[in-house]
Write an enzyme that holds these catalytic residues in place. Structure first.
Site, mmCIF file in Angstrom:
data_model
loop_
_atom_site.group_PDB
_atom_site.id
_atom_site.type_symbol
_atom_site.label_atom_id
_atom_site.label_comp_id
_atom_site.label_asym_id
_atom_site.label_seq_id
_atom_site.Cartn_x
_atom_site.Cartn_y
_atom_site.Cartn_z
ATOM 1 N N HIS A 150 0.817 -1.218 0.000
ATOM 2 C CA HIS A 150 0.000 0.000 0.000
ATOM 3 C C HIS A 150 0.848 1.264 0.000
ATOM 4 C CE1 HIS A 150 0.491 -0.129 4.502
ATOM 5 N NE2 HIS A 150 0.512 1.178 4.342
ATOM 6 N N ASP A 198 0.131 -7.556 1.340
ATOM 7 C CA ASP A 198 0.514 -6.155 1.439
ATOM 8 C C ASP A 198 2.038 -5.986 1.445
ATOM 9 O OD1 ASP A 198 0.004 -3.423 1.566
ATOM 10 O OD2 ASP A 198 0.072 -3.380 3.747
ATOM 11 N N SER A 205 4.877 2.339 8.015
ATOM 12 C CA SER A 205 4.534 1.171 7.209
ATOM 13 C C SER A 205 5.716 0.738 6.350
ATOM 14 C CB SER A 205 3.337 1.492 6.301
ATOM 15 O OG SER A 205 2.172 1.703 7.054
#
Length: 374
Positions: free
Chosen positions: A124, A154, A230
């Site tokens: 993402h 992901d 992230s």
């Protein structure tokens, strides 16, 4: 001296007090005491200086004026930050716009796992990018090429044109225990806070969370994970990466999640080999019919088939919309996830038996699993 000239015969004699002589004696005594004390102090100081000059009376205490922090012993967090920090990079997601040219629409972190410029990050983080830029720990910016992506987990692999880069060591997430020290390293809120280190513990293992249509089993930690973290590293106190930070619950403090590194390793290998992860694919869209619904409509519980993709294994096996899959590979389906989990245990090309209900009777089909390359 006696004052006899005023002697009225009373027998009382007035005698003059001899104050001056007493006062002089008192002053002399004081001077002697003072002089003696001075001599004693001088002799005592000389003795102390001679015998203790080389040994400070505060030698057992830390020298607060001269002691440098570089001489203090390093703790586990210091060591992990120094060991892993250089292998953490910033990742910028850039897009081309009509009016404003190239713009950065988001940023995250990444982990260098190969000295020749291979980096793992979250899918993402780079989703939708027309150009990806990587910022090394020293501030140097490099364009990055996307090697492969996996929407399901992901994860994504990037490559920069550089060699001899610092590398993070992958650990074993299966050995992680609740309560272990957890150290998160990344770039929360962008490059301005690059290389931020936060510390907490492992709060839980094998947490199941759902994001959109994806379901994850993750490590939970209370080490702060914020937007921009992230793709960064979750480390143990030995400086080994045990997870890849991926998300947090925004409505609660101290609830961050990381993809276990053991699961990520398999995905990374697949992405390096093929650019995608090969997964078994059934080729249907459906919904789960629970026991209450089944009783209401007079049908068995199971996965109700709503759509069948043309050319898929399900289509070739004869599965139709309206069918209900009650068993898959011999497993009774109690929830929709049972179908997915059973399918994921197989490889592309495997033939799996499925028991279905159609128009009041049960049928058995043999379905050859195709390949999902999303």
């Amino acid at each position: 001296m006696e004052f006899n000239e005023h002697n009225w015969g009373s027998g009382i004699k007035f005698v003059e007090e001899k104050k001056p002589k007493r006062f002089i004696r008192l002053i002399g005594l004081i001077l002697i005491v003072f002089f003696s004390a001075s001599i004693g102090g001088i002799l005592g100081g000389y003795y102390v200086k001679k015998n203790y000059e080389s040994t400070s009376i505060t030698s057992d205490l830390p020298n607060l004026k001269t002691q440098s922090t570089s001489t203090l012993p390093k703790n586990a967090v210091n060591q992990v930050a120094e060991l892993v920090g250089p292998a953490i990079v910033g990742v910028s997601n850039n897009v081309d716009t009509v009016f404003w040219g190239k713009q950065t629409q988001g940023s995250g972190s990444g982990i260098i796992f190969d000295k020749n410029g291979y980096i793992v990050t979250n899918y993402h983080v780079i989703d939708g990018a027309t150009e990806v830029t990587v910022t090394l720990s020293g501030g140097k910016k490099l364009p990055a090429r996307v090697i492969g992506t996996d929407y399901e987990t992901d994860l994504a692999i990037l490559k920069v044109n550089a060699t001899n880069l610092p590398v993070a060591k992958f650990g074993d997430s299966s050995s992680v225990r609740v309560g272990d020290i957890a150290i998160a390293i990344g770039n929360p809120l962008g490059e301005e806070y690059a290389g931020s280190v936060t510390v907490g513990v492992i709060s839980a293992l094998n947490r199941e969370i759902t994001v959109e249509d994806r379901k994850y089993k993750v490590i939970q930690t209370d080490a702060s994970i914020n937007p921009g973290n992230s793709g960064g590293a979750l480390c143990n106190e030995n400086g080994e990466v045990i997870g890849i930070n991926t998300l947090k619950i925004s409505s609660a403090e101290g609830m961050g999640f990381a993809i276990p590194i053991n699961e990520a390793k398999n995905v990374i290998d697949e992405l390096l080999k093929h650019g995608y992860v090969s997964r078994p694919y059934l080729g249907i869209a459906g919904t789960f019919i629970d026991k209450e619904q089944a009783k209401q409509y007079g049908v068995p519980a199971g996965v109700g088939v709503q759509e069948v993709e043309r050319g898929s294994g399900a289509d070739n096996a004869g599965l139709r919309p309206g069918d209900i899959i009650v068993e898959f590979d011999g497993k009774r389906l109690e929830k929709f996830e049972d179908l997915t989990e059973t399918k994921e245990k197989h490889k592309v090309g495997d033939i799996v038996k499925a028991k279905i209900w159609r128009d009041g009777r049960y049928l058995e089909l043999r379905i050859k699993l195709g390949e999902k390359m999303r």
